[in-house]
Design a protein around this motif. Sequence first.
Motif, PDB file in Angstrom:
ATOM      1  N   HIS A  34       0.653  -1.305   0.065  1.00 18.66           N
ATOM      2  CA  HIS A  34      -0.061   0.049  -0.099  1.00 18.66           C
ATOM      3  C   HIS A  34       0.838   1.267  -0.052  1.00 18.66           C
ATOM      4  CE1 HIS A  34      -3.131   2.839   0.961  1.00 18.66           C
ATOM      5  NE2 HIS A  34      -2.578   3.076   2.057  1.00 18.66           N
ATOM      6  N   ALA A  35       1.807   1.364   0.688  1.00 17.70           N
ATOM      7  CA  ALA A  35       2.799   2.415   0.910  1.00 17.70           C
ATOM      8  C   ALA A  35       3.478   2.572  -0.263  1.00 17.70           C
ATOM      9  CB  ALA A  35       3.904   2.157   1.921  1.00 17.70           C
ATOM     10  N   LEU A  36       3.958   1.718  -1.147  1.00 16.75           N
ATOM     11  CA  LEU A  36       4.586   1.820  -2.536  1.00 16.75           C
ATOM     12  C   LEU A  36       3.469   2.259  -3.644  1.00 16.75           C
ATOM     13  CD1 LEU A  36       6.788  -1.360  -2.815  1.00 16.75           C
ATOM     14  CD2 LEU A  36       7.485   0.953  -2.577  1.00 16.75           C
ATOM     15  N   ARG A  37       2.370   2.033  -3.328  1.00 14.18           N
ATOM     16  CA  ARG A  37       1.287   2.280  -4.239  1.00 14.18           C
ATOM     17  C   ARG A  37       1.005   3.960  -4.132  1.00 14.18           C
ATOM     18  NH1 ARG A  37      -1.780  -2.487  -3.606  1.00 14.18           N
ATOM     19  NH2 ARG A  37      -3.097  -1.312  -1.903  1.00 14.18           N
ATOM     20  N   MET A  38       1.096   4.371  -2.942  1.00 16.99           N
ATOM     21  CA  MET A  38       0.928   5.897  -2.551  1.00 16.99           C
ATOM     22  C   MET A  38       2.007   6.609  -2.852  1.00 16.99           C
ATOM     23  SD  MET A  38      -2.103   5.984  -0.960  1.00 16.99           S
ATOM     24  CE  MET A  38      -2.275   7.480  -0.180  1.00 16.99           C
ATOM     25  N   LEU A  39       3.457   6.038  -2.942  1.00 16.69           N
ATOM     26  CA  LEU A  39       4.574   6.644  -3.442  1.00 16.69           C
ATOM     27  C   LEU A  39       4.313   6.901  -4.711  1.00 16.69           C
ATOM     28  CD1 LEU A  39       7.604   7.705  -3.230  1.00 16.69           C
ATOM     29  CD2 LEU A  39       8.068   5.169  -3.580  1.00 16.69           C
ATOM     30  N   TRP A  40       4.006   6.060  -5.610  1.00 12.17           N
ATOM     31  CA  TRP A  40       3.882   6.042  -7.163  1.00 12.17           C
ATOM     32  C   TRP A  40       2.817   7.227  -7.476  1.00 12.17           C
ATOM     33  CZ3 TRP A  40       8.151   5.751  -9.393  1.00 12.17           C
ATOM     34  CH2 TRP A  40       9.004   4.562  -8.902  1.00 12.17           C
ATOM     35  N   GLY A  41       1.597   7.121  -6.556  1.00  7.64           N
ATOM     36  CA  GLY A  41       0.586   8.152  -6.798  1.00  7.64           C
ATOM     37  C   GLY A  41       1.180   9.404  -6.435  1.00  7.64           C
ATOM     38  N   GLY A  42       2.050   9.545  -5.483  1.00 13.64           N
ATOM     39  CA  GLY A  42       2.303  10.774  -5.290  1.00 13.64           C
ATOM     40  C   GLY A  42       3.228  11.562  -6.392  1.00 13.64           C
ATOM     41  N   VAL A  43       3.905  10.308  -7.156  1.00 15.36           N
ATOM     42  CA  VAL A  43       4.849  10.847  -8.119  1.00 15.36           C
ATOM     43  C   VAL A  43       3.947  11.329  -9.244  1.00 15.36           C
ATOM     44  CG1 VAL A  43       6.391   9.978 -10.055  1.00 15.36           C
ATOM     45  CG2 VAL A  43       6.928   9.339  -7.559  1.00 15.36           C
ATOM     46  N   VAL A  44       2.937  10.596  -9.676  1.00 10.01           N
ATOM     47  CA  VAL A  44       2.054  10.924 -10.578  1.00 10.01           C
ATOM     48  C   VAL A  44       1.510  12.455 -10.367  1.00 10.01           C
ATOM     49  CG1 VAL A  44      -0.057  10.371 -12.221  1.00 10.01           C
ATOM     50  CG2 VAL A  44       1.629   8.665 -11.547  1.00 10.01           C
ATOM     51  N   ALA A  45       0.960  12.353  -9.174  1.00  6.23           N
ATOM     52  CA  ALA A  45       0.232  13.766  -8.662  1.00  6.23           C
ATOM     53  C   ALA A  45       1.361  14.762  -8.927  1.00  6.23           C
ATOM     54  CB  ALA A  45      -0.332  13.658  -7.459  1.00  6.23           C
ATOM     55  N   GLY A  46       2.376  14.647  -8.520  1.00  8.25           N
ATOM     56  CA  GLY A  46       3.614  15.627  -8.552  1.00  8.25           C
ATOM     57  C   GLY A  46       3.881  16.135 -10.011  1.00  8.25           C
ATOM     58  N   LEU A  47       3.974  15.015 -10.907  1.00  3.05           N
ATOM     59  CA  LEU A  47       4.049  15.409 -12.428  1.00  3.05           C
ATOM     60  C   LEU A  47       2.830  16.213 -12.906  1.00  3.05           C
ATOM     61  CD1 LEU A  47       5.581  11.895 -13.720  1.00  3.05           C
ATOM     62  CD2 LEU A  47       6.852  14.193 -13.456  1.00  3.05           C
ATOM     63  N   GLY A  48       1.621  15.782 -12.400  1.00  3.58           N
ATOM     64  CA  GLY A  48       0.551  16.666 -12.890  1.00  3.58           C
ATOM     65  C   GLY A  48       0.358  18.190 -12.311  1.00  3.58           C
ATOM     66  N   LEU A  49       0.826  18.407 -11.240  1.00  5.53           N
ATOM     67  CA  LEU A  49       0.803  19.643 -10.760  1.00  5.53           C
ATOM     68  C   LEU A  49       2.030  20.607 -11.414  1.00  5.53           C
ATOM     69  CD1 LEU A  49       0.705  19.384  -6.742  1.00  5.53           C
ATOM     70  CD2 LEU A  49      -0.924  20.206  -8.096  1.00  5.53           C
ATOM     71  N   ALA A  50       2.971  19.925 -11.872  1.00  5.01           N
ATOM     72  CA  ALA A  50       4.202  20.423 -12.491  1.00  5.01           C
ATOM     73  C   ALA A  50       3.781  20.860 -13.964  1.00  5.01           C
ATOM     74  CB  ALA A  50       5.612  19.725 -12.647  1.00  5.01           C
ATOM     75  N   SER A  51       3.053  20.026 -14.651  1.00  4.50           N
ATOM     76  CA  SER A  51       2.154  20.207 -15.920  1.00  4.50           C
ATOM     77  C   SER A  51       1.399  21.297 -16.045  1.00  4.50           C
ATOM     78  CB  SER A  51       1.548  18.932 -16.496  1.00  4.50           C
ATOM     79  OG  SER A  51       2.677  17.936 -16.428  1.00  4.50           O
ATOM     80  N   LEU A  52       0.722  21.384 -14.712  1.00  4.30           N
ATOM     81  CA  LEU A  52      -0.501  22.302 -14.566  1.00  4.30           C
ATOM     82  C   LEU A  52       0.049  23.614 -14.745  1.00  4.30           C
ATOM     83  CD1 LEU A  52      -3.568  22.958 -14.295  1.00  4.30           C
ATOM     84  CD2 LEU A  52      -3.286  22.655 -11.980  1.00  4.30           C
ATOM     85  N   LEU A  53       1.287  23.829 -13.815  1.00  2.00           N
ATOM     86  CA  LEU A  53       1.881  25.048 -13.646  1.00  2.00           C
ATOM     87  C   LEU A  53       2.477  25.566 -15.196  1.00  2.00           C
ATOM     88  CD1 LEU A  53       3.386  27.323 -12.126  1.00  2.00           C
ATOM     89  CD2 LEU A  53       5.303  25.819 -11.910  1.00  2.00           C
ATOM     90  N   GLY A  54       3.228  24.368 -15.717  1.00  2.00           N
ATOM     91  CA  GLY A  54       3.545  24.786 -17.016  1.00  2.00           C
ATOM     92  C   GLY A  54       2.546  25.305 -17.990  1.00  2.00           C
ATOM     93  N   TRP A  55       1.254  24.777 -18.025  1.00  2.00           N
ATOM     94  CA  TRP A  55       0.283  25.198 -18.721  1.00  2.00           C
ATOM     95  C   TRP A  55      -0.257  26.458 -18.440  1.00  2.00           C
ATOM     96  CZ3 TRP A  55      -4.892  26.426 -17.144  1.00  2.00           C
ATOM     97  CH2 TRP A  55      -5.775  26.785 -18.326  1.00  2.00           C
ATOM     98  N   GLY A  56      -0.216  27.010 -17.068  1.00  2.00           N
ATOM     99  CA  GLY A  56      -0.592  28.259 -16.731  1.00  2.00           C
ATOM    100  C   GLY A  56       0.282  29.144 -17.220  1.00  2.00           C
ATOM    101  N   ILE A  57       1.742  28.955 -17.209  1.00  2.00           N
ATOM    102  CA  ILE A  57       2.859  29.754 -17.496  1.00  2.00           C
ATOM    103  C   ILE A  57       2.535  30.251 -19.024  1.00  2.00           C
ATOM    104  CG2 ILE A  57       4.951  30.102 -17.820  1.00  2.00           C
ATOM    105  CD1 ILE A  57       5.456  28.883 -15.300  1.00  2.00           C
TER     106      ILE A  57
END
Length: 285
Positions: A34-57
């Motif tokens: 479960h912890a490893l799934r949460m880790l990779w979920g956080g990685v995907v969410a982090g990439l999503g946030l960075a992509s959202l910032l890129g789109w905004g800029i």
Amino acid sequence: MGQSMFIVWRESVEALLVIGILHAWLSQQPNNRHALRMLWGGVVAGLGLASLLGWGILSAGDWLAGPAGEWFQCAMLVVAALLILQMVGWMHHHGRDLKRNLVDSAATSLSQGSGVGLLVLAMLAVAREGSETVVFLYGIGHQQQGADLTGFIIGGVLGFALALLSYAALQAGSHLFSWKRFFAVSEALLLLLGAALLMAGLDRFSGQLMGMDLPDVLYTLFGDPLWDTSALLDDGTTLGSTIAGLTGYRAMPSLAAVVLLGLYWLTVWLWLRPRPEARPEIQTA
């Protein structure tokens, strides 16, 4: 292409380091699925946030036109330069404690049971590196006016591939290619790039001032060159423009450029110089 490759390489290696530390520690824990799934979920969410910032800029840059767009791009160049300075300083002073702090934070998150804290930890770590990459690449893209977009993208892809190879080599361990050497060399290159971005921001700022009705002293400060080294190295040639894009070199710098660059390197020295360790107080009876 070279600048985008370097930025993606450096930031990707740092992100891989964070993910690798967390993954290695979690792999040693019991009932870790479960912890490893949460880790990779956080990685995907982090990439999503960075992509959202890129789109905004990018959206903001496209929406702002004319002088407003120039001021926005000037601001982004300065922000990118200051962000490089802050990032290098933070890693320089706290890099050796990174693993311990990450493991302590992960252990605290796991002790809470749900694993949401671990997801947030991974998300923020990846989002930070991704956001820095977005800001740096945007600044570089507008530093190199008229740069080849295809070459810029290819540089980013090559940088990520190089990051994967570099991370594997660093994890394998080598006296020639160690984490200490990696951070020392990449920090120096990043600081030079920060100076180049700052100078590019000043160029845009000066260009906007030249179109305004201002006192003559400002035109002298931002427009008149203090010296001319074009005979030695012209920043309009291929070699000169490459060095200028990597270091902020100007063959005919204005007084404002010399002062700003001097303040930048003074700040680097103050920010990176060794800090005295706090001595424990001696209590007397």
